[in-house]
Design a protein around this motif. Structure first.
Motif, PDB file in Angstrom:
ATOM      1  N   GLU A   9     -10.285  -3.143   7.398  1.00 45.73           N
ATOM      2  CA  GLU A   9     -11.654  -3.162   6.464  1.00 45.73           C
ATOM      3  C   GLU A   9     -11.420  -2.426   5.588  1.00 45.73           C
ATOM      4  O   GLU A   9     -12.019  -1.742   4.581  1.00 45.73           O
ATOM      5  CB  GLU A   9     -12.756  -3.534   7.078  1.00 45.73           C
ATOM      6  CG  GLU A   9     -13.130  -4.815   7.701  1.00 45.73           C
ATOM      7  CD  GLU A   9     -12.587  -6.079   7.113  1.00 45.73           C
ATOM      8  OE1 GLU A   9     -13.245  -6.067   5.527  1.00 45.73           O
ATOM      9  OE2 GLU A   9     -13.104  -7.441   7.283  1.00 45.73           O
ATOM     10  N   ASN A  10     -11.285  -0.929   6.141  1.00 46.26           N
ATOM     11  CA  ASN A  10     -10.926   0.407   5.781  1.00 46.26           C
ATOM     12  C   ASN A  10      -9.852   0.963   5.050  1.00 46.26           C
ATOM     13  O   ASN A  10     -10.118   2.600   4.968  1.00 46.26           O
ATOM     14  CB  ASN A  10     -12.195   1.248   6.710  1.00 46.26           C
ATOM     15  CG  ASN A  10     -13.395   0.821   7.022  1.00 46.26           C
ATOM     16  OD1 ASN A  10     -13.818   1.074   6.043  1.00 46.26           O
ATOM     17  ND2 ASN A  10     -13.467   0.384   7.655  1.00 46.26           N
ATOM     18  N   PHE A  11      -8.598   0.118   5.046  1.00 47.75           N
ATOM     19  CA  PHE A  11      -8.065   1.007   4.746  1.00 47.75           C
ATOM     20  C   PHE A  11      -7.577   1.099   3.494  1.00 47.75           C
ATOM     21  O   PHE A  11      -8.019   0.072   2.699  1.00 47.75           O
ATOM     22  CB  PHE A  11      -6.699  -0.369   5.476  1.00 47.75           C
ATOM     23  CG  PHE A  11      -4.944  -0.368   5.516  1.00 47.75           C
ATOM     24  CD1 PHE A  11      -4.613   1.185   4.825  1.00 47.75           C
ATOM     25  CD2 PHE A  11      -4.860  -0.478   4.263  1.00 47.75           C
ATOM     26  CE1 PHE A  11      -3.041   1.498   4.650  1.00 47.75           C
ATOM     27  CE2 PHE A  11      -2.959  -0.611   3.114  1.00 47.75           C
ATOM     28  CZ  PHE A  11      -2.612   0.800   4.243  1.00 47.75           C
ATOM     29  N   HIS A  12      -6.999   1.969   3.008  1.00 46.70           N
ATOM     30  CA  HIS A  12      -6.912   2.499   1.263  1.00 46.70           C
ATOM     31  C   HIS A  12      -5.750   2.838   1.874  1.00 46.70           C
ATOM     32  O   HIS A  12      -4.991   3.582   1.791  1.00 46.70           O
ATOM     33  CB  HIS A  12      -7.431   3.290   1.228  1.00 46.70           C
ATOM     34  CG  HIS A  12      -8.824   3.294   1.146  1.00 46.70           C
ATOM     35  ND1 HIS A  12      -9.627   2.778   0.399  1.00 46.70           N
ATOM     36  CD2 HIS A  12      -9.959   4.134   2.198  1.00 46.70           C
ATOM     37  CE1 HIS A  12     -11.169   2.655   0.853  1.00 46.70           C
ATOM     38  NE2 HIS A  12     -11.186   3.763   2.153  1.00 46.70           N
ATOM     39  N   ALA A  13      -4.579   1.567   0.631  1.00 44.65           N
ATOM     40  CA  ALA A  13      -3.153   1.828   0.194  1.00 44.65           C
ATOM     41  C   ALA A  13      -2.340   2.936  -0.365  1.00 44.65           C
ATOM     42  O   ALA A  13      -3.056   3.235  -1.061  1.00 44.65           O
ATOM     43  CB  ALA A  13      -2.443   0.597  -0.127  1.00 44.65           C
ATOM     44  N   LYS A  14      -0.982   3.974   0.416  1.00 45.27           N
ATOM     45  CA  LYS A  14      -1.211   4.680  -1.165  1.00 45.27           C
ATOM     46  C   LYS A  14       0.412   4.504  -1.328  1.00 45.27           C
ATOM     47  O   LYS A  14       1.000   3.898  -0.498  1.00 45.27           O
ATOM     48  CB  LYS A  14      -1.053   5.419  -0.142  1.00 45.27           C
ATOM     49  CG  LYS A  14      -2.034   6.184   0.790  1.00 45.27           C
ATOM     50  CD  LYS A  14      -1.904   7.470   1.712  1.00 45.27           C
ATOM     51  CE  LYS A  14      -3.437   7.878   2.082  1.00 45.27           C
ATOM     52  NZ  LYS A  14      -3.289   7.859   3.210  1.00 45.27           N
ATOM     53  N   ARG A  15       0.895   4.745  -2.300  1.00 44.47           N
ATOM     54  CA  ARG A  15       2.086   3.845  -2.703  1.00 44.47           C
ATOM     55  C   ARG A  15       3.183   4.944  -2.476  1.00 44.47           C
ATOM     56  O   ARG A  15       3.398   5.618  -1.386  1.00 44.47           O
ATOM     57  CB  ARG A  15       2.150   4.853  -4.279  1.00 44.47           C
ATOM     58  CG  ARG A  15       1.300   4.197  -4.963  1.00 44.47           C
ATOM     59  CD  ARG A  15       1.379   4.488  -6.118  1.00 44.47           C
ATOM     60  NE  ARG A  15       3.216   4.182  -7.379  1.00 44.47           N
ATOM     61  CZ  ARG A  15       3.721   3.897  -8.542  1.00 44.47           C
ATOM     62  NH1 ARG A  15       2.717   4.870  -9.560  1.00 44.47           N
ATOM     63  NH2 ARG A  15       4.565   3.362  -8.632  1.00 44.47           N
ATOM     64  N   PHE A  16       4.147   3.749  -1.913  1.00 42.75           N
ATOM     65  CA  PHE A  16       4.887   4.648  -0.820  1.00 42.75           C
ATOM     66  C   PHE A  16       6.580   4.769  -1.651  1.00 42.75           C
ATOM     67  O   PHE A  16       6.731   3.919  -2.722  1.00 42.75           O
ATOM     68  CB  PHE A  16       6.028   3.170   0.249  1.00 42.75           C
ATOM     69  CG  PHE A  16       7.074   3.494   0.605  1.00 42.75           C
ATOM     70  CD1 PHE A  16       6.758   4.155   1.756  1.00 42.75           C
ATOM     71  CD2 PHE A  16       8.302   2.238   0.104  1.00 42.75           C
ATOM     72  CE1 PHE A  16       7.895   4.498   2.633  1.00 42.75           C
ATOM     73  CE2 PHE A  16       9.312   2.783   1.250  1.00 42.75           C
ATOM     74  CZ  PHE A  16       9.452   3.513   2.218  1.00 42.75           C
ATOM     75  N   HIS A  17       7.053   6.295  -1.766  1.00 45.41           N
ATOM     76  CA  HIS A  17       8.038   6.877  -1.924  1.00 45.41           C
ATOM     77  C   HIS A  17       9.484   7.157  -2.034  1.00 45.41           C
ATOM     78  O   HIS A  17       8.819   7.551  -0.005  1.00 45.41           O
ATOM     79  CB  HIS A  17       8.129   7.408  -3.355  1.00 45.41           C
ATOM     80  CG  HIS A  17       7.110   7.404  -4.601  1.00 45.41           C
ATOM     81  ND1 HIS A  17       7.381   6.251  -4.909  1.00 45.41           N
ATOM     82  CD2 HIS A  17       5.337   7.488  -4.799  1.00 45.41           C
ATOM     83  CE1 HIS A  17       6.038   6.775  -6.322  1.00 45.41           C
ATOM     84  NE2 HIS A  17       5.588   7.518  -6.094  1.00 45.41           N
ATOM     85  N   PRO A  18      10.314   6.698  -0.796  1.00 49.52           N
ATOM     86  CA  PRO A  18      11.374   6.919  -0.054  1.00 49.52           C
ATOM     87  C   PRO A  18      11.069   8.313   0.352  1.00 49.52           C
ATOM     88  O   PRO A  18      11.016   9.234   0.914  1.00 49.52           O
ATOM     89  CB  PRO A  18      12.816   7.237  -0.687  1.00 49.52           C
ATOM     90  CG  PRO A  18      12.030   5.777  -1.455  1.00 49.52           C
ATOM     91  CD  PRO A  18      11.075   5.590  -2.242  1.00 49.52           C
ATOM     92  N   ALA A  19      11.017   9.568  -0.811  1.00 45.09           N
ATOM     93  CA  ALA A  19      10.791  11.184  -0.693  1.00 45.09           C
ATOM     94  C   ALA A  19       9.477  10.486   0.445  1.00 45.09           C
ATOM     95  O   ALA A  19       9.213  12.198   0.876  1.00 45.09           O
ATOM     96  CB  ALA A  19      10.627  11.788  -1.782  1.00 45.09           C
ATOM     97  N   THR A  20       8.317  10.694   0.502  1.00 46.32           N
ATOM     98  CA  THR A  20       7.181  10.711   1.071  1.00 46.32           C
ATOM     99  C   THR A  20       7.647  10.523   3.217  1.00 46.32           C
ATOM    100  O   THR A  20       6.812  11.265   3.750  1.00 46.32           O
ATOM    101  CB  THR A  20       6.482   9.131   0.717  1.00 46.32           C
ATOM    102  OG1 THR A  20       5.787   8.671  -0.473  1.00 46.32           O
ATOM    103  CG2 THR A  20       4.922   9.486   1.482  1.00 46.32           C
TER     104      THR A  20
END
Length: 406
Positions: free
Chosen positions: A190-201
């Motif tokens: 309910e409280n998850f906030h997605a972050k864009r995935f980059h391989p460099a991450t």
């Protein structure tokens, strides 16, 4: 946010305990079978132990992938898919006829096994209030110990009765039941906030966490403690199978009931943290592990059991504390921080056997304990350094807050 004592708290925590049981039962199902595997495939003790360490190796490396992936795609669905993969690979292990096939499937299984431990603590951090999370982490890690016991009992009892293949088939049935319970019980995020995935991450986060002295010291403590603790169990199976003990696989598997004190240690860690700093708890756990290792040197079966009971309590007291401490002190990318802790943890398990093997060849069990003390002494020193560093950082933070308030 889920609070302690609510229905959602018990439902979610139970789901994670069940998932934890399933994962660690599958990790450790081969450990009481090591002498049997060595005999069946005509291989050495170190080669037989590879059926365990190959799993922890791929598990550890895969954690680097699951952490940032879950930060981008969410927690629950990835854990569900990973547990399904565990079930299917366990079932496939029942059909192997060559040791190379066993190693390949155990390596693949390690990849799937990483899914839940890489994400579970991050899920708790997203959905639970801090106090509820501290309690839930202790209970969740207690599921690790129960799973370790369960998997070894299944491996030992079923393996001696019908052979390793039957042990894998029974384990696959248990895994299927756990998979469905986990799927049904775990609340949706309910409280998850997605972050864009980059391989460099992936590399950026690793660099970020490694450069944090508090996290790095936690990683070293967890990794080197497991480096010793779990590989002691692998070598003790060969000790107890030989003279003067001559124990069968069934009785060797019962030895892993000593993990029950680890369950107590994990659950106790959250309560002890209210009265003592977490780095000091890590130091205490390491010291207890050293004490237990020394007690096993008395040589009788009773002293070995008592020593291992003490070892389990000390190790899991330290591990559950360190695991929660990492999540608490990671200021961003918490899933990646927790995953990196487990990377150190499982890489330690994978290479610890190679470190202890020369001690084993030179001095038997006495050599193993001596080699253990050399590493654990260093871990104890690191825990004391972490305690002083954390205290200094806390004083600086308090002073800064006071200055701002003024």
């Amino acid at each position: 946010m889920i609070d302690t004592g609510s229905w959602a708290f018990w439902r979610g925590t139970l789901a994670l305990v069940i998932g934890s049981f399933m994962v660690f039962a599958n990790v450790y199902v081969t450990q009481p079978l090591l002498p049997m595997i060595a005999h069946e495939f005509s291989i050495s003790e170190l080669q037989a132990a590879s059926s365990f360490t190959i799993t922890t190796l791929t598990l550890g490396l895969s954690l680097l992938v699951y952490g940032p992936l879950s930060d981008a795609l969410g927690r629950k669905n990835i854990m569900i898919m990973a547990l399904l993969g565990v079930t299917l690979t366990t079932f496939s292990l029942g059909f192997v006829t060559q040791y190379s096939e066993l190693l390949l499937l155990r390596a693949l299984q390690g990849f799937f096994l990483a899914g839940l431990p890489a994400i579970a603590v991050a899920y708790l951090g997203d959905e639970y209030r801090p106090q509820a999370m501290a309690v839930a982490v202790g209970l969740y890690i207690s599921g690790n110990t129960i799973g370790g016991i369960g998997g070894r009992l299944i491996g030992g009892f079923v393996g001696e009765w019908q052979g390793p293949s039957a042990a894998f088939f029974v384990m696959s049935v248990v895994s299927m039941v756990c998979f469905f319970l986990f799927w049904v019980l775990l609340p949706n995020s309910e409280n998850f906030h997605a972050k864009r995935f980059h391989p460099a991450t992936l590399f950026t986060n690793v660099k970020l966490h490694i450069s944090n002295p508090i996290l790095l010291m936690c990683y070293l403590i967890g990794g080197f403690n497991f480096f010793i603790f779990i590989n002691q169990y692998s070598y003790i199976t060969f000790v107890l199978e030989a003279e003067p003990y001559s124990l069968s696989a069934t009785y060797v598997s019962l030895l892993f009931l000593t993990y029950l004190t680890g369950t107590i240690g994990s659950a106790f860690s959250g309560k002890l943290a209210a009265y003592c700093s977490q780095p000091k708890i890590m130091a205490l756990g390491t010291l207890i592990l050293m004490l237990g290792s020394a007690i096993t040197l008395y040589g009788s079966l009773t002293s070995i059991i008592i020593g291992l009971l003490i070892n389990c309590f000390g190790f899991f007291l330290c591990h559950s504390t360190a695991s929660g401490f990492v999540s608490k002190n990671a200021h961003q990318a918490k899933a990646s921080a927790s995953s990196l802790y487990l990377v150190f943890y499982y890489l330690g398990a994978s290479v610890g056997g190679f470190y202890l093997d020369p001690f084993w060849q030179a001095g038997g069990w006495i050599g193993v304990v001596l080699g253990s003390w050399l590493i654990l002494s260093g871990v104890f020193v690191v825990a004391l350094i972490l305690s002083q560093y954390h205290l200094k950082q806390s004083k600086l933070s308090t002073g800064s807050l006071t200055s701002n308030a003024v």
